[in-house]
Design an enzyme around this catalytic site. Structure first.
Site, PDB file in Angstrom:
ATOM      1  CE  LYS A 183      -1.800   3.022   2.727  1.00 46.23           C
ATOM      2  NZ  LYS A 183      -1.684   4.186   1.876  1.00 46.23           N
ATOM      3  N   GLY A 236       7.187   5.150   7.879  1.00 48.68           N
ATOM      4  CA  GLY A 236       6.266   6.219   7.835  1.00 48.68           C
ATOM      5  C   GLY A 236       6.480   6.920   9.287  1.00 48.68           C
ATOM      6  CB  SER A 237       4.509   9.482  10.995  1.00 45.58           C
ATOM      7  OG  SER A 237       3.372   8.677  11.210  1.00 45.58           O
ATOM      8  CB  THR A 238       7.247   7.937  15.416  1.00 44.82           C
ATOM      9  OG1 THR A 238       8.696   8.134  14.959  1.00 44.82           O
ATOM     10  CG2 THR A 238       7.281   7.541  16.783  1.00 44.82           C
ATOM     11  NE  ARG A 239      -0.229  10.689  13.155  1.00 47.50           N
ATOM     12  CZ  ARG A 239      -1.542  10.166  12.867  1.00 47.50           C
ATOM     13  NH1 ARG A 239      -2.229   9.361  13.417  1.00 47.50           N
ATOM     14  NH2 ARG A 239      -1.424  10.232  11.500  1.00 47.50           N
ATOM     15  N   GLY A 241       3.427   4.455  13.141  1.00 44.52           N
ATOM     16  CA  GLY A 241       4.351   3.302  13.490  1.00 44.52           C
ATOM     17  C   GLY A 241       3.867   2.454  14.694  1.00 44.52           C
ATOM     18  CD  GLU A 259      13.304   0.244   9.180  1.00 46.02           C
ATOM     19  OE1 GLU A 259      14.153   0.976   9.589  1.00 46.02           O
ATOM     20  OE2 GLU A 259      13.490  -0.899   9.201  1.00 46.02           O
ATOM     21  CB  CYS A 294      13.286   9.533   7.620  1.00 43.42           C
ATOM     22  SG  CYS A 294      14.505   8.297   6.406  1.00 43.42           S
ATOM     23  CD  GLU A 393      10.428  13.150  10.495  1.00 45.21           C
ATOM     24  OE1 GLU A 393       9.261  12.782  11.148  1.00 45.21           O
ATOM     25  OE2 GLU A 393      11.162  12.640  10.054  1.00 45.21           O
TER      26      GLU A 393
HETATM   27  P1  NAD Z   1       2.467   8.499   7.506  1.00 48.57           P
HETATM   28  O1  NAD Z   1       2.853   7.671   8.790  1.00 48.57           O
HETATM   29  O2  NAD Z   1       1.414   9.525   7.726  1.00 48.57           O
HETATM   30  O3  NAD Z   1       2.049   7.514   6.349  1.00 48.57           O
HETATM   31  C1  NAD Z   1       2.725   6.390   6.233  1.00 48.57           C
HETATM   32  C2  NAD Z   1       2.038   5.347   5.415  1.00 48.57           C
HETATM   33  O4  NAD Z   1       1.201   4.859   6.263  1.00 48.57           O
HETATM   34  C3  NAD Z   1       1.168   5.759   4.301  1.00 48.57           C
HETATM   35  O5  NAD Z   1       1.063   4.868   3.211  1.00 48.57           O
HETATM   36  C4  NAD Z   1      -0.182   6.239   4.997  1.00 48.57           C
HETATM   37  O6  NAD Z   1      -1.230   6.206   3.991  1.00 48.57           O
HETATM   38  C5  NAD Z   1      -0.139   5.055   5.908  1.00 48.57           C
HETATM   39  N1  NAD Z   1      -1.157   5.147   7.064  1.00 48.57           N
HETATM   40  C6  NAD Z   1      -1.577   6.148   7.625  1.00 48.57           C
HETATM   41  N2  NAD Z   1      -2.361   5.947   8.589  1.00 48.57           N
HETATM   42  C7  NAD Z   1      -2.272   4.812   8.674  1.00 48.57           C
HETATM   43  C8  NAD Z   1      -3.182   3.951   9.647  1.00 48.57           C
HETATM   44  N3  NAD Z   1      -3.866   4.391  10.586  1.00 48.57           N
HETATM   45  N4  NAD Z   1      -3.013   2.392   9.561  1.00 48.57           N
HETATM   46  C9  NAD Z   1      -2.206   2.073   8.491  1.00 48.57           C
HETATM   47  N5  NAD Z   1      -1.566   2.635   7.483  1.00 48.57           N
HETATM   48  C10 NAD Z   1      -1.441   4.084   7.716  1.00 48.57           C
HETATM   49  O7  NAD Z   1       3.902   9.249   6.879  1.00 48.57           O
HETATM   50  P2  NAD Z   1       4.235   9.978   5.985  1.00 48.57           P
HETATM   51  O8  NAD Z   1       3.806  11.256   6.149  1.00 48.57           O
HETATM   52  O9  NAD Z   1       3.818   9.411   4.753  1.00 48.57           O
HETATM   53  O10 NAD Z   1       5.658   9.986   5.685  1.00 48.57           O
HETATM   54  C11 NAD Z   1       6.761  10.754   6.668  1.00 48.57           C
HETATM   55  C12 NAD Z   1       7.276   9.879   7.544  1.00 48.57           C
HETATM   56  O11 NAD Z   1       8.060   8.906   7.016  1.00 48.57           O
HETATM   57  C13 NAD Z   1       8.232  10.838   8.396  1.00 48.57           C
HETATM   58  O12 NAD Z   1       8.036  10.565   9.681  1.00 48.57           O
HETATM   59  C14 NAD Z   1       9.534  10.174   7.871  1.00 48.57           C
HETATM   60  O13 NAD Z   1      10.716  10.194   8.908  1.00 48.57           O
HETATM   61  C15 NAD Z   1       9.262   8.709   7.838  1.00 48.57           C
HETATM   62  N6  NAD Z   1      10.171   8.066   6.987  1.00 48.57           N
HETATM   63  C16 NAD Z   1      10.963   7.265   7.695  1.00 48.57           C
HETATM   64  C17 NAD Z   1      11.893   6.406   6.769  1.00 48.57           C
HETATM   65  C18 NAD Z   1      12.978   5.275   7.522  1.00 48.57           C
HETATM   66  O14 NAD Z   1      13.561   4.701   6.857  1.00 48.57           O
HETATM   67  N7  NAD Z   1      13.073   5.526   8.980  1.00 48.57           N
HETATM   68  C19 NAD Z   1      11.986   6.678   5.436  1.00 48.57           C
HETATM   69  C20 NAD Z   1      11.312   7.405   4.996  1.00 48.57           C
HETATM   70  C21 NAD Z   1      10.168   8.184   5.628  1.00 48.57           C
END
Ligand code: NAD
Length: 493
Positions: A183, A236-239, A241, A259, A294, A393
Site C-alpha cells: 500500500k 512512515g511516521s512514529t505516530r 508506526g 522504520e 527521514c 520532526e
Molecule cells: P505516515 O505515517 O503519515 O504515512 C505512512 C504510510 O502509512 C502511508 O502509506 C499512509 O497511508 C499509511 N497510514 C497512515 N495512517 C495509517 C493507519 N492508521 N493504518 C495503516 N496505515 C496508515 O507518514 P508519511 O507522512 O507518509 O511519511 C513521512 C514519515 O515517514 C516521516 O516521519 C519520515 O521520517 C518517515 N520515514 C522514515 C524512513 C525510515 O527509513 N526510517 C524513511 C522515509 C520516511
C-alpha cells in the site's frame, strides 16, 4: 510542462492478482500534483474488501508455490529482469514521481530510479548465494537450521521516496519467496502501480505482487489488522508506526517492522578537517528532497568558536536552493508533497519565530502563482534544545542551528531526542570521532561526510525511529522464518 503532463496518461487502478482493477465499491480519489495543483488522475480508493481480495490472491499464490517454489536462481533471473525494466522505463518513472510528489526530476531519475533498480537487482543476485546452517550437535542427530519465507507480507510506505521505500521492502520479501501486498501513500501512489506492472512484465507470477491504493485508515489499517497477513513492514511516521504495532498485537501477532521518523543531529567540531565541505554537507543534506528525508540532519550543532564563520558560509549557499519547477532539468529544490505538508512546515516556521529563534534565511511560501507547494530553504539560528523546531520532526526545508561547548555537551544535546535514526560528526581527531560515534544513540553515524549510502549497509534507527533494519543481508531476517529440523541418526557403523 503542460505538454509533459498531457502526454502522460496515468492508470490509477489498483493491481490485484495480476489485473488492474477499480475499487470494489467504485470509490476514487484525486491524485493532485504539488507542482502546480492540477489533478493528474483519479486513483482507486481501496478499502477492507479490496484488501481482502489482494491478501486472498497473495495467499493463493503462496500456497500453490508459483513463486516460492521456484529455485532461488529462477527468482534471481526474474528480479534482475524486473530491475532492468525499471531502468528501461527510468525517464517515465522519474517524471511520474516528480509530478506526483514534487521532487526534482534530475534526482528522481538519478537517485530514486537508480536506487530502486539497484536494490531489486542486489537482492535478486543475493538470493542464490545464501546458505542455510547445520548446528554443531552430537553425532547421533542432525539439526538443520533453515530459513523459509514468512508467507504474505503487507508493505506500507510513505511518499518521500516512494520507489526506494517500496524497493527496500519488496525486494528482500520477494527474493525470499513471499507474496506481497503493497500500500503506497495516498499522496504518491502512481510509481508503485507502475512497479507492479513492470514486475508482471518481468515474469513475477500473478498474485505474487499486489498494489492496493488508498488512505491509511481505510486501506492501511485493514492490511495491518488482517488475520491472513504474516508480516507487516512499515515505513512512515512514529505516530502511525506505534499504531502498526498495536494492530499487529490486536490481530494475529504478525511480525511488525517499523522504520520511522528522525531529528538527526549533525555535530561540527572546531577542528573539523574541511569547513567548506562540512557546510556544503550540512546545507545540501537538509535541503535535499525539500527536507522531506527521514535522515535529514535537521539539528545542526556547531562548536561555539566557529559558529559565526560556519553560519556565514552556510547563508552564502542558500540562494542555490531556491525552489523552482521540479520538472525542469536544472532544478535542485522542488515542491513539498501537498498543501497539508506545506501548512505543517509553515506552522513550524511560525512556531520557531514565536519561541524566539532567529530566522536568518527563508521562512516564506513562494511561487504561489503556480498553484504548487513551494517553501524557501529556511535556517533558524539561536535555537534552544527545548524549542518545538528542535524537538519535533518538521519534514521540510528547515534547519535549526544550535551550539555546544565540548564533546560531552555535544553528545548530551544530540542524544536528547526521542529519535535515533542518524547522526553526523566532523572532527580531525580520530579518538574524538570514534568516541562520539560510539556515544551517539543512532542507527547510522556519518564521520566527516553525511551522504555515504549503499545497499550493502543496514538502514534504521534507535529509539522511536523504529525497529528493524532495511537494506543489506540483514533485511532477509525480516521476511523469513527460522526453522530447526532434527533428524535422528542411528548409525549402523
Ligand atoms: P505516515 O505515517 O503519515 O504515512 C505512512 C504510510 O502509512 C502511508 O502509506 C499512509 O497511508 C499509511 N497510514 C497512515 N495512517 C495509517 C493507519 N492508521 N493504518 C495503516 N496505515 C496508515 O507518514 P508519511 O507522512 O507518509 O511519511 C513521512 C514519515 O515517514 C516521516 O516521519 C519520515 O521520517 C518517515 N520515514 C522514515 C524512513 C525510515 O527509513 N526510517 C524513511 C522515509 C520516511
Amino acid at each position: 510542462m503542460q505538454n509533459t503532463m498531457q502526454s502522460m496518461p496515468f492508470d490509477g487502478r489498483a493491481l490485484i492478482n495480476g489485473k488492474r482493477v477499480a475499487a470494489l465499491d467504485g470509490q476514487l480519489f484525486d491524485c493532485i500534483s504539488p507542482v502546480d495543483g492540477r489533478v493528474l488522475t483519479q486513483v482507486a480508493r481501496c478499502s477492507a474488501a479490496d484488501i481482502d481480495a489482494a491478501v486472498a490472491a497473495a495467499r493463493a499464490a503462496f500456497e500453490d508455490k508459483r513463486w516460492c517454489g521456484l529455485a532461488p536462481a529462477q527468482r534471481k533471473r526474474v528480479l534482475i529482469r524486473f530491475a532492468d525494466l525499471l531502468q528501461q522505463h527510468g525517464d517515465e518513472l522519474a517524471m511520474t514521481e516528480t509530478l506526483n510528489m514534487g521532487k526534482p526530476v534530475k534526482y528522481a531519475r538519478g537517485v530514486d530510479v537508480n536506487s530502486a533498480a539497484n536494490c531489486i537487482r542486489w537482492y535478486g543476485e543475493a538470493v542464490d548465494k545464501r546458505y542455510d546452517e547445520i548446528a554443531p550437535t552430537p553425532s547421533t542427530a542432525l539439526a538443520l537450521i533453515t530459513r523459509e519465507p514468512v508467507g504474505v507480507v503487507g508493505v506500507i510506505v510513505p511518499w518521500n521516496y516512494p520507489m526506494i521505500m517500496a524497493a527496500w521492502k519488496i525486494a528482500p520479501a520477494l527474493a525470499s519467496g513471499n507474496s506481497v501486498v503493497l500500500k503506497p501513500s495516498e499522496k504518491s501512489p502512481l510509481t508503485a502501480l507502475r512497479l507492479a506492472d513492470l514486475a508482471l512484465e518481468a515474469g513475477i507470477p500473478e498474485g505474487v505482487f499486489n498494489v492496493v491504493t488508498g488512505y491509511g485508515p481505510e486501506a492501511g489499517s485493514p492490511l495491518a489488522l488482517h488475520m491472513d497477513v504474516d508480516c507487516i513492514a512499515f515505513t512512515g511516521s512514529t505516530r502511525v508506526g506505534k499504531q502498526i504495532h498495536v494492530m499487529a498485537g490486536q490481530s494475529n501477532l504478525k511480525r511488525a517492522w517499523t522504520e520511522l521518523g528522525g531529528k538527526s543531529p549533525n555535530i561540527v567540531f572546531a577542528d573539523c578537517p574541511n569547513l567548506d565541505k562540512a557546510v556544503e554537507a550540512a546545507i545540501g543534506s537538509i535541503f535535499f528532497n525539500q527536507g522531506e528525508s527521514c535522515n535529514a540532519p535537521s539539528r545542526l550543532f556547531v562548536q561555539d568558536s566557529i559558529k559565526e564563520r560556519f553560519l556565514e558560509k552556510a547563508l552564502a549557499l542558500v540562494p542555490g536552493y531556491a525552489p523552482a519547477n521540479p520538472t525542469l532539468p536544472g532544478t535542485v529544490m522542488g515542491a513539498l508533497v501537498d498543501q497539508v505538508q506545506m501548512k505543517t512546515v509553515l506552522g513550524y516556521i511560525e512556531s520557531g519565530k514565536l519561541e524566539g529563534a532567529r530566522l536568518v534565511a527563508g521562512g516564506e511560501q513562494v511561487l504561489q502563482d503556480t498553484g504548487g507547494c513551494y517553501v524557501q530553504p529556511t535556517i533558524f539560528d539561536g535555537v534552544k534544545p527545548d524549542m518545538k523546531i528542535s524537538r519535533e520532526e518538521i519534514f521540510g526545508p528547515v534547519l535549526s542551528v544550535l551550539t555546544f561547548s565540548d564533546a560531552a555537551d555535544a553528545v548530551r544535546q544530540a542524544n536528547d531526542s526521542v529519535y535515533g535514526l542518524q547522526a553526523g560528526v566532523w572532527t580531525s581527531d580520530l579518538n574524538k570521532a570514534h568516541g562520539v560515534a560510539r556515544a551517539l544513540r543512532a542507527g547510522t553515524v556519518h564521520v566527516n561526510q553525511y551522504d555515504e549510502d549503499d545497499i550493502t549497509v543496514p538502514f534504521g534507527g534507535y529509539k522511536q525511529s523504529g525497529i528493524g533494519r532495511d537494506k543489506s543481508l540483514h533485511a532477509f531476517d525480516k521476511y523469513t522464518e527460522t526453522k530447526t529440523t532434527w533428524i535422528r541418526i542411528d548409525s549402523p557403523v
